[in-house]
Design a protein around this motif. Sequence first.
Motif, PDB file in Angstrom:
ATOM      1  N   PHE A  30       0.846  -1.205   0.000  1.00 19.81           N
ATOM      2  CA  PHE A  30       0.000   0.000   0.000  1.00 19.81           C
ATOM      3  C   PHE A  30       0.875   1.246   0.000  1.00 19.81           C
ATOM      4  CE2 PHE A  30      -3.188  -3.049   1.325  1.00 19.81           C
ATOM      5  CZ  PHE A  30      -4.261  -2.652   0.535  1.00 19.81           C
ATOM      6  N   HIS A  31       0.411   2.237  -0.741  1.00 16.87           N
ATOM      7  CA  HIS A  31       1.146   3.484  -0.940  1.00 16.87           C
ATOM      8  C   HIS A  31       0.450   4.577  -0.128  1.00 16.87           C
ATOM      9  CE1 HIS A  31       3.611   6.201  -3.521  1.00 16.87           C
ATOM     10  NE2 HIS A  31       2.552   6.994  -3.549  1.00 16.87           N
ATOM     11  N   CYS A  32       1.219   5.268   0.711  1.00 16.94           N
ATOM     12  CA  CYS A  32       0.647   6.278   1.609  1.00 16.94           C
ATOM     13  C   CYS A  32       1.150   7.654   1.197  1.00 16.94           C
ATOM     14  CB  CYS A  32       1.076   6.000   3.049  1.00 16.94           C
ATOM     15  SG  CYS A  32       0.712   4.324   3.603  1.00 16.94           S
ATOM     16  N   ASP A  33       0.263   8.492   0.702  1.00 14.60           N
ATOM     17  CA  ASP A  33       0.631   9.810   0.181  1.00 14.60           C
ATOM     18  C   ASP A  33       0.550  10.874   1.272  1.00 14.60           C
ATOM     19  OD1 ASP A  33       1.245   9.467  -2.627  1.00 14.60           O
ATOM     20  OD2 ASP A  33      -0.845   8.824  -2.848  1.00 14.60           O
ATOM     21  N   VAL A  34       1.717  11.319   1.711  1.00 13.40           N
ATOM     22  CA  VAL A  34       1.797  12.305   2.793  1.00 13.40           C
ATOM     23  C   VAL A  34       2.115  13.672   2.193  1.00 13.40           C
ATOM     24  CG1 VAL A  34       3.041  12.955   4.881  1.00 13.40           C
ATOM     25  CG2 VAL A  34       2.531  10.530   4.424  1.00 13.40           C
ATOM     26  N   VAL A  63       5.680   4.772   2.126  1.00 18.72           N
ATOM     27  CA  VAL A  63       5.283   6.153   2.442  1.00 18.72           C
ATOM     28  C   VAL A  63       5.949   7.126   1.478  1.00 18.72           C
ATOM     29  CG1 VAL A  63       5.386   7.985   4.190  1.00 18.72           C
ATOM     30  CG2 VAL A  63       4.864   5.634   4.887  1.00 18.72           C
ATOM     31  N   HIS A  64       5.122   7.845   0.735  1.00 18.54           N
ATOM     32  CA  HIS A  64       5.596   8.824  -0.245  1.00 18.54           C
ATOM     33  C   HIS A  64       5.483  10.206   0.395  1.00 18.54           C
ATOM     34  CE1 HIS A  64       4.695  10.762  -4.479  1.00 18.54           C
ATOM     35  NE2 HIS A  64       5.832  11.195  -3.947  1.00 18.54           N
ATOM     36  N   LEU A  65       6.631  10.747   0.779  1.00 21.72           N
ATOM     37  CA  LEU A  65       6.633  12.036   1.485  1.00 21.72           C
ATOM     38  C   LEU A  65       6.698  13.190   0.489  1.00 21.72           C
ATOM     39  CD1 LEU A  65       9.088  11.581   4.526  1.00 21.72           C
ATOM     40  CD2 LEU A  65       6.580  11.547   4.517  1.00 21.72           C
ATOM     41  N   MET A  66       5.605  13.920   0.380  1.00 16.61           N
ATOM     42  CA  MET A  66       5.587  15.137  -0.440  1.00 16.61           C
ATOM     43  C   MET A  66       5.586  16.305   0.535  1.00 16.61           C
ATOM     44  SD  MET A  66       2.873  13.625  -3.188  1.00 16.61           S
ATOM     45  CE  MET A  66       2.380  12.377  -2.023  1.00 16.61           C
ATOM     46  N   VAL A  67       6.742  16.495   1.149  1.00 16.47           N
ATOM     47  CA  VAL A  67       6.861  17.467   2.244  1.00 16.47           C
ATOM     48  C   VAL A  67       8.173  18.229   2.114  1.00 16.47           C
ATOM     49  CG1 VAL A  67       5.559  15.939   3.808  1.00 16.47           C
ATOM     50  CG2 VAL A  67       8.056  15.886   3.835  1.00 16.47           C
ATOM     51  N   VAL A 172       6.150   3.688 -10.492  1.00 19.98           N
ATOM     52  CA  VAL A 172       5.468   4.753 -11.248  1.00 19.98           C
ATOM     53  C   VAL A 172       4.224   5.156 -10.485  1.00 19.98           C
ATOM     54  CG1 VAL A 172       4.374   5.377 -13.427  1.00 19.98           C
ATOM     55  CG2 VAL A 172       6.263   3.792 -13.414  1.00 19.98           C
ATOM     56  N   ASP A 173       3.953   6.454 -10.457  1.00 18.60           N
ATOM     57  CA  ASP A 173       2.848   6.975  -9.648  1.00 18.60           C
ATOM     58  C   ASP A 173       2.179   8.143 -10.362  1.00 18.60           C
ATOM     59  OD1 ASP A 173       1.193   7.783  -7.583  1.00 18.60           O
ATOM     60  OD2 ASP A 173       2.808   8.490  -6.279  1.00 18.60           O
ATOM     61  N   GLY A 174       0.864   8.000 -10.599  1.00 13.05           N
ATOM     62  CA  GLY A 174       0.092   9.096 -11.164  1.00 13.05           C
ATOM     63  C   GLY A 174      -0.616   8.730 -12.445  1.00 13.05           C
TER      64      GLY A 174
HETATM   65 ZN    ZN Z   1       2.198   8.936  -4.335  1.00 16.69          ZN
END
Ligand code: ZN
Length: 220
Positions: A30-34, A63-67, A172-174
């Motif tokens: 599972f991919h967690c978008d932060v 965990v995908h950190l967009m921070v 790949v994501d999106g």
């Molecule tokens: Zn993501």
Amino acid sequence: MILAPSVLSADFSRLREEIQAAESGGAQSFHCDVMDGHFVPNLTFGPMIVAAMRKLTPLPLDVHLMVEDADGLIDSFVQAGADGITVHVEACPHLHRTLSRIQAAGVKAGIALNPATPLGTIEEVIGMLDLLLIMTVNPGFGGQEFIPAGLNKLARAAKMRERAGLEFLLQVDGGVSPSNVRSLVECGADIVVAGSAVFDGSDPSRAAAKILRAAAKHVD
Ligand code: ZN
Ligand code: DX5
């Protein structure tokens, strides 16, 4: 190829059912978008939700950190149960240190590249990577349209990996959907993230299975 549904598009009031449905459809992670509302113009969730997910599934949590301040968050996500943490090259001026910290905390380290960020930006740290995430939308929201230029970038990333004799995973994501997933596999994707394509409809289990079937099918 591994399918990692992004819970960003799940119904959080029914998170247990959503996760179980995706698992029964064949999800293997599972991919967690932060998102912090600074690096990207949206705000999502933090370690508490990852800790809740940890109780709901035995599958790896990525965990995908967009921070902006990834370094300050690594330990709390590891304690919450993350198995891997991916940071954005655009947000990490001390990338070597950040990757070292993630690995020292005992989890897999990944780098994410926005659609406009060249592959060359990872050259000096490529040997440290467990995962490279090629973004095929501009991060911030689920349900955006796939940017096709990501296919060529993915293929070049796979060549770069081969030339370097490395084995990190390509994610790949999106905008991933049954109609583009096969071409992603053919360009070298090991893990595909899918949010809206799994959770927007009424049956995440069927939707996940459909993506996996499309990934396995040759289209001439
Ligand atoms: Zn993501
Ligand atoms: C975008 C996120 C993605 C997103 C994918 O910022 O990183 O993981 O949830 O959603 P879809 O699959 O709907 O594009």
